[in-house]
Design an enzyme around this catalytic site. Structure first.
Site, short mmCIF file in Angstrom:
data_model
loop_
_atom_site.label_atom_id
_atom_site.label_comp_id
_atom_site.label_asym_id
_atom_site.label_seq_id
_atom_site.Cartn_x
_atom_site.Cartn_y
_atom_site.Cartn_z
N TYR A 187 0.84 -1.21 0.00
CA TYR A 187 0.00 0.00 0.00
C TYR A 187 0.87 1.24 0.00
CZ TYR A 187 -4.97 -0.14 -0.15
OH TYR A 187 -6.25 -0.19 -0.63
N GLU A 228 -0.49 4.92 -0.55
CA GLU A 228 -1.26 6.13 -0.83
C GLU A 228 -0.36 7.35 -0.73
OE1 GLU A 228 -4.51 5.94 1.92
OE2 GLU A 228 -5.73 4.77 0.55
N ASP A 260 -6.52 13.09 -25.32
CA ASP A 260 -6.58 11.71 -24.83
C ASP A 260 -5.96 10.83 -25.92
OD1 ASP A 260 -7.21 9.12 -24.17
OD2 ASP A 260 -9.33 9.52 -23.72
C1 LIG Z 1 -9.50 2.94 -24.31
C2 LIG Z 1 -9.79 4.38 -24.15
C3 LIG Z 1 -10.07 4.95 -22.90
C4 LIG Z 1 -10.39 4.14 -21.67
O1 LIG Z 1 -9.48 3.30 -21.20
P1 LIG Z 1 -9.90 2.13 -20.19
O2 LIG Z 1 -8.57 1.68 -19.75
O3 LIG Z 1 -10.68 1.15 -20.97
O4 LIG Z 1 -10.69 2.76 -19.07
C5 LIG Z 1 -10.19 6.32 -22.81
N1 LIG Z 1 -10.07 7.09 -23.89
C6 LIG Z 1 -9.85 6.58 -25.12
C7 LIG Z 1 -9.72 7.51 -26.29
C8 LIG Z 1 -9.72 5.21 -25.29
O5 LIG Z 1 -9.52 4.72 -26.51
#
Ligand SMILES: *Cc1c(COP(=O)(O)O)cnc(C)c1O
Length: 420
Positions: free
Chosen positions: A57, A59, A203
């Protein structure tokens, strides 16, 4: 004999799970895995992420933990972070998010209040649920305005992005995709975000391996925050990471812990550190280039067989096929292909007249098959098999025959991380 050798193995303690894992190893070996978000991790990454670090752990962050005994974990997390910052050229990274979705939630928590206006690419246009889609918590707790792609070429509609941004003044603007086969123009999003004072979050969950290798432009230094999974083209264990400019480091760290999560998954952090080391090697650059080259070869071969490719082709690791002209629904095709040893996923296409659970499209990608070392010849074979299966999805004899041929090919390309 030491203590651990006397301890019963998994196959003794739980033969059922041991057998199921062995079955999955076989499935991942004898089939062509084309789901573009999937990959194979190396044996080294598997070892690190299957380690005793799961027992600990911790945190907090290095040198500021809430439990004792962090001498080793601090070193591991610092290594993961310094390797990633160097690889991506970033000021700061947080490697504690449990996965991509929690990483994105932390970004909302760092920059938004409930009901703030936000913007992201709509799910049907290739966006991700967590960018404000209505069934996601991000669409329910924030006032979400989805932008889309253009009718004529299915590319991101920047005129719409700008118009929506001017109208709604979003606090946070997402750029990032999960089913979009083209280069993302981060600078165009930056321009619009600046016009309305929005925080810009990129993202790169799908493409972070391509970005690390320099075969896709990087949003680092352009976007305020960059989130990613670690397990797609990046080839790490399942996890998430958030890069940001120095001025946002505190807000991001606080949002992840204590804002959203408890203890980090230290075994995963170690796996991410190993993946970051692997991704900084020259071989990884070659790998990422091959992923893109293979996708292009496969796309051209499929187009040559009359398949309709969304946007007409691909710049990255994925291909989105609209099967309407083939008169086969996406799900029927995906299920027949799986029987034939070719695993993709059914997917909506832009402006899809069919329902999300029974859409018109098929999404495939080359990250996993390229990790096995496959190249141009194999892409051409694959296009041929796909063509035959989609032309006769009910022909069980054909599906069995193709599955046999696929397995035969797979034997020559053993995947990383799986013992022969
Ligand atoms: C896969 C993906 C996520 C989410 O990822 P997880 O690990 O499945 O929660 C977020 N944004 C985009 C653009 C993705 O392709």
């Amino acid at each position: 004999m030491n203590e651990s050798n006397r301890e019963p193995t998994l196959s003794v303690v739980d033969p059922t799970i041991a057998q199921l894992i062995a079955d999955e190893e076989r499935r991942e070996t004898v089939k062509l895995r084309l789901i573009p978000s999937e990959n194979y991790v190396s044996r080294a990454v598997l070892e690190a992420s299957g380690s005793v670090l799961t027992n600990k752990y911790s945190e907090g962050y290095a040198n500021k933990r809430y439990y004792e005994g962090q001498q080793i974990v601090d070193e591991i997390e610092n290594l993961a972070c310094s390797r990633l910052c160097e690889l991506f050229g970033a000021d700061h990274v947080n490697v504690q998010p449990y996965s991509g979705s929690p990483a994105n939630l932390a970004v909302y928590f760092a920059f938004c209040q409930p009901h703030d206006p936000i913007m992201g690419l709509g799910l049907p246009a290739g966006g991700h649920l967590t960018h404000g889609w209505n069934v996601s918590i991000t669409g329910k707790y924030f006032q979400s305005h989805a932008y889309g792609v253009r009718k004529e070429d299915h590319r991101i509609d920047f005129a719409e992005v700008r118009a929506l941004a001017k109208e709604h003044k979003p606090k946070l603007m997402w750029c990032g995709t999960t089913a979009y086969p083209r280069i993302l123009e981060f600078d165009k999003f930056r321009e619009i975000a600046d016009e309305v004072g929005a925080v810009l979050a990129a993202d790169i969950a799908h493409i972070s391996g391509l970005v690390a290798a320099g075969v896709h432009p990087s949003p680092i230094g352009i976007a305020d925050v960059v989130t990613s999974t670690t397990h797609k083209t990046f080839r790490g264990p399942r996890g998430g990471m958030i890069f940001c400019k120095k001025e946002h480091a505190k807000a991001i760290n606080r949002a992840v812990f204590p804002g959203l999560q408890g203890g980090p998954h230290n075994h995963v952090t170690a796996g991410i550190a190993v993946a970051a080391k692997e991704a900084s090697m020259p071989e990884f650059k070659t790998y990422a280039q091959n992923v893109v080259d293979n996708a292009k070869v496969l796309a051209e071969a499929l187009a040559g067989k009359g398949f309709d490719l969304v946007t007409g082709g691909t710049d990255n690791h994925l291909i989105l096929l609209d099967l309407t002209p083939k008169n086969v629904p996406g799900k029927v095709a995906a299920q027949a292909l799986d029987k034939a040893g070719i695993v993709g996923n059914y997917n909506s296409v832009p402006f899809d007249p069919r329902k999300p659970f029974d859409p018109s499209g098929l999404r495939i990608g080359t990250p996993a098959i390229t990790s096995r070392g496959m190249g141009k010849d194999e892409m051409l074979k694959l296009a041929d098999w796909m063509d035959r299966v989609v032309a006769a999805p009910d022909d069980d004899a054909l599906l069995t025959q193709v599955a046999r041929e696929v397995e035969e090919l797979c034997r020559s390309f053993p995947p990383p991380g799986i013992p022969a």
